[in-house]
Design an enzyme around this catalytic site. Sequence first.
Site, mmCIF file in Angstrom:
data_model
loop_
_atom_site.group_PDB
_atom_site.id
_atom_site.type_symbol
_atom_site.label_atom_id
_atom_site.label_comp_id
_atom_site.label_asym_id
_atom_site.label_seq_id
_atom_site.Cartn_x
_atom_site.Cartn_y
_atom_site.Cartn_z
ATOM 1 N N THR A 153 0.857 -1.186 0.000
ATOM 2 C CA THR A 153 0.000 0.000 0.000
ATOM 3 C C THR A 153 0.896 1.240 0.000
ATOM 4 O OG1 THR A 153 -0.184 -0.093 2.404
ATOM 5 C CG2 THR A 153 -1.930 -1.182 1.134
ATOM 6 N N THR A 165 1.559 4.397 1.576
ATOM 7 C CA THR A 165 2.371 4.906 2.695
ATOM 8 C C THR A 165 3.231 3.799 3.291
ATOM 9 O OG1 THR A 165 0.742 6.612 3.188
ATOM 10 C CG2 THR A 165 2.300 6.071 4.949
ATOM 11 N N CYS A 166 2.684 2.617 3.382
ATOM 12 C CA CYS A 166 3.427 1.487 3.958
ATOM 13 C C CYS A 166 4.677 1.179 3.133
ATOM 14 C CB CYS A 166 2.535 0.254 4.030
ATOM 15 S SG CYS A 166 0.996 0.521 4.954
ATOM 16 N N SER A 167 4.546 1.204 1.820
ATOM 17 C CA SER A 167 5.655 0.855 0.927
ATOM 18 C C SER A 167 6.617 2.005 0.676
ATOM 19 C CB SER A 167 5.112 0.366 -0.414
ATOM 20 O OG SER A 167 4.489 -0.884 -0.257
ATOM 21 N N LEU A 212 7.744 1.073 5.960
ATOM 22 C CA LEU A 212 8.735 0.000 5.913
ATOM 23 C C LEU A 212 10.124 0.520 5.544
ATOM 24 C CD1 LEU A 212 9.498 -2.993 6.123
ATOM 25 C CD2 LEU A 212 8.672 -3.267 3.759
#
Length: 164
Positions: free
Chosen positions: A46, A48-50, A54
């Site tokens: 996703t 923001t996550c990527s 992370l």
Amino acid sequence: MPIQAGDTLPAATFQLIDGEEVRSVGTADVFDGRRVLLFGVPGAFTPTCSARHLPGFVEHLERFRARGVEVACMAVNDAFVMRAWAASAGVPPALRMIADGNAALTHALGLEMDASGFGMGERCRRFALYAEDGVVRFVNVEEPGEFRVSAAEHVLAQLPAQDA
């Protein structure tokens, strides 16, 4: 009620990605006798996550390790997705990837959210939790749409000094 500082981590079973191997483990296997920073994301791959969450922990992983803290990333995704995400993001083996495909740990922590409006179903809220020997020392849960208090840089500033 979401987990709080001072609480003992609840028992739950989930999958730990270890290179090409996927192992079913429990909370005690990951947290007992260790200092662990667990961060949770709504989903692998996703935006923001990527792009931010992370990568921040990958970038600062050695700073955590120098302080005696292990780092683990969790999402309500299956182990195959988590393994592919780790490979595509260049996640080093020392950063543990946790697939909470059935949301067992997410529910045990009280950190679930309904992302049905985005076509994602039930997911984990964005958070960072620091525990020593299975006892939560602090937990930072983001408000919906936010990315601040669970960022690697923010969490590093909160960590206690390593014991001598």
